[in-house]
Motif scaffolding. Structure first.
Motif, PDB file in Angstrom:
ATOM      1  N   ASN A  47       8.051 -17.572  52.412  1.00 51.32           N
ATOM      2  CA  ASN A  47       8.367 -17.981  53.782  1.00 51.32           C
ATOM      3  C   ASN A  47       7.385 -19.030  54.306  1.00 51.32           C
ATOM      4  OD1 ASN A  47      10.590 -16.293  53.882  1.00 51.32           O
ATOM      5  ND2 ASN A  47       9.448 -14.598  54.802  1.00 51.32           N
ATOM      6  N   TYR A  54      22.546 -16.271  58.609  1.00 49.88           N
ATOM      7  CA  TYR A  54      21.969 -15.505  59.715  1.00 49.88           C
ATOM      8  C   TYR A  54      23.021 -15.404  60.799  1.00 49.88           C
ATOM      9  CZ  TYR A  54      19.199 -14.247  63.767  1.00 49.88           C
ATOM     10  OH  TYR A  54      18.713 -13.621  64.889  1.00 49.88           O
ATOM     11  N   GLY A  76      20.601 -12.254  45.967  1.00 52.85           N
ATOM     12  CA  GLY A  76      20.287 -12.430  47.372  1.00 52.85           C
ATOM     13  C   GLY A  76      18.965 -11.774  47.712  1.00 52.85           C
ATOM     14  N   ILE A  77      18.335 -12.249  48.781  1.00 46.54           N
ATOM     15  CA  ILE A  77      17.065 -11.672  49.218  1.00 46.54           C
ATOM     16  C   ILE A  77      17.006 -11.709  50.737  1.00 46.54           C
ATOM     17  CG2 ILE A  77      15.862 -13.903  48.952  1.00 46.54           C
ATOM     18  CD1 ILE A  77      13.375 -12.229  48.092  1.00 46.54           C
ATOM     19  N   THR A  78      16.665 -10.562  51.328  1.00 52.93           N
ATOM     20  CA  THR A  78      16.574 -10.493  52.768  1.00 52.93           C
ATOM     21  C   THR A  78      15.240 -11.072  53.240  1.00 52.93           C
ATOM     22  OG1 THR A  78      15.508  -8.329  52.826  1.00 52.93           O
ATOM     23  CG2 THR A  78      17.924  -8.372  52.665  1.00 52.93           C
ATOM     24  N   ARG A  79      15.094 -11.145  54.557  1.00 52.08           N
ATOM     25  CA  ARG A  79      13.856 -11.701  55.086  1.00 52.08           C
ATOM     26  C   ARG A  79      12.672 -10.791  54.787  1.00 52.08           C
ATOM     27  NH1 ARG A  79      14.490 -11.026  61.632  1.00 52.08           N
ATOM     28  NH2 ARG A  79      15.157  -8.851  61.666  1.00 52.08           N
ATOM     29  N   ARG A  80      12.943  -9.508  54.517  1.00 49.87           N
ATOM     30  CA  ARG A  80      11.865  -8.579  54.175  1.00 49.87           C
ATOM     31  C   ARG A  80      11.627  -8.483  52.673  1.00 49.87           C
ATOM     32  NH1 ARG A  80      13.973  -6.207  58.845  1.00 49.87           N
ATOM     33  NH2 ARG A  80      12.389  -5.691  60.385  1.00 49.87           N
ATOM     34  N   ASN A 108      14.013  -7.588  50.292  1.00 48.28           N
ATOM     35  CA  ASN A 108      14.930  -6.736  49.533  1.00 48.28           C
ATOM     36  C   ASN A 108      15.895  -7.622  48.760  1.00 48.28           C
ATOM     37  OD1 ASN A 108      13.867  -4.275  50.576  1.00 48.28           O
ATOM     38  ND2 ASN A 108      14.980  -4.648  52.464  1.00 48.28           N
ATOM     39  N   THR A 109      16.160  -7.245  47.517  1.00 47.10           N
ATOM     40  CA  THR A 109      16.965  -8.096  46.644  1.00 47.10           C
ATOM     41  C   THR A 109      18.197  -7.376  46.121  1.00 47.10           C
ATOM     42  OG1 THR A 109      15.663  -7.460  44.708  1.00 47.10           O
ATOM     43  CG2 THR A 109      14.949  -9.415  45.913  1.00 47.10           C
ATOM     44  N   ASN A 110      19.187  -8.158  45.742  1.00 44.55           N
ATOM     45  CA  ASN A 110      20.353  -7.633  45.042  1.00 44.55           C
ATOM     46  C   ASN A 110      20.818  -8.677  44.043  1.00 44.55           C
ATOM     47  OD1 ASN A 110      21.416  -9.023  47.588  1.00 44.55           O
ATOM     48  ND2 ASN A 110      23.283  -8.803  46.371  1.00 44.55           N
ATOM     49  N   TYR A 135      16.354 -15.929  57.828  1.00 46.50           N
ATOM     50  CA  TYR A 135      17.601 -16.038  57.080  1.00 46.50           C
ATOM     51  C   TYR A 135      17.610 -15.148  55.848  1.00 46.50           C
ATOM     52  CZ  TYR A 135      18.942 -20.004  59.936  1.00 46.50           C
ATOM     53  OH  TYR A 135      19.286 -20.803  60.990  1.00 46.50           O
ATOM     54  N   VAL A 136      18.786 -14.589  55.586  1.00 43.00           N
ATOM     55  CA  VAL A 136      19.050 -14.011  54.276  1.00 43.00           C
ATOM     56  C   VAL A 136      19.364 -15.177  53.351  1.00 43.00           C
ATOM     57  CG1 VAL A 136      20.589 -12.564  52.910  1.00 43.00           C
ATOM     58  CG2 VAL A 136      19.924 -11.850  55.211  1.00 43.00           C
TER      59      VAL A 136
END
Length: 115
Positions: A73, A99, A50-54, A56-58, A32-33
């Motif tokens: 995780n 997701y 926000g943060i991706t599953r890898r 990456n943030t914004n 999930y993002v």
């Protein structure tokens, strides 16, 4: 299905810090993002970070340099470290998991920053 439970909100003076946590259960958390949103009285809900599953943030421009989103995780948990808090950060903060066509929300946690 994902269940999200936020914690860590409270009352803090301007310039202080809080750390929000969002514990997820019920599905594969890592796909999930994850995001933190907030809603102040009379205002629309807005994305904070926000943060991706890898990883990456914004961030919203209003919190850049002050807030940090992270995820673990292994613990199915996403965090929001909030520093240098301002009265305008006062809001109910919501955790979100997204997701594909699926979108889940927590119940929210109140953050109040006094001047």
């Amino acid at each position: 299905q994902v269940q999200l439970v936020e914690s860590g909100g409270g009352l803090v003076q301007a310039g202080g810090s809080l750390r929000l946590s969002c514990a997820a259960s019920g599905s594969i958390f890592s796909i999930y993002v994850m995001g933190w949103y907030r809603q102040a009285p009379g205002r629309q809900r807005e994305l904070v970070a926000g943060i991706t599953r890898r990883g990456n943030t914004n961030y919203a421009d209003s919190v850049k340099g002050r807030f940090t989103i992270s995820r673990d995780n292994a613990k199915n948990t996403v965090y929001l470290q909030m520093n240098s808090l301002k009265p305008e950060d006062t809001a109910v903060y919501y955790c979100n998991a997204a997701y594909s066509l699926y979108n889940y929300w927590g119940q929210g946690t109140q953050v109040t920053v006094s001047s």
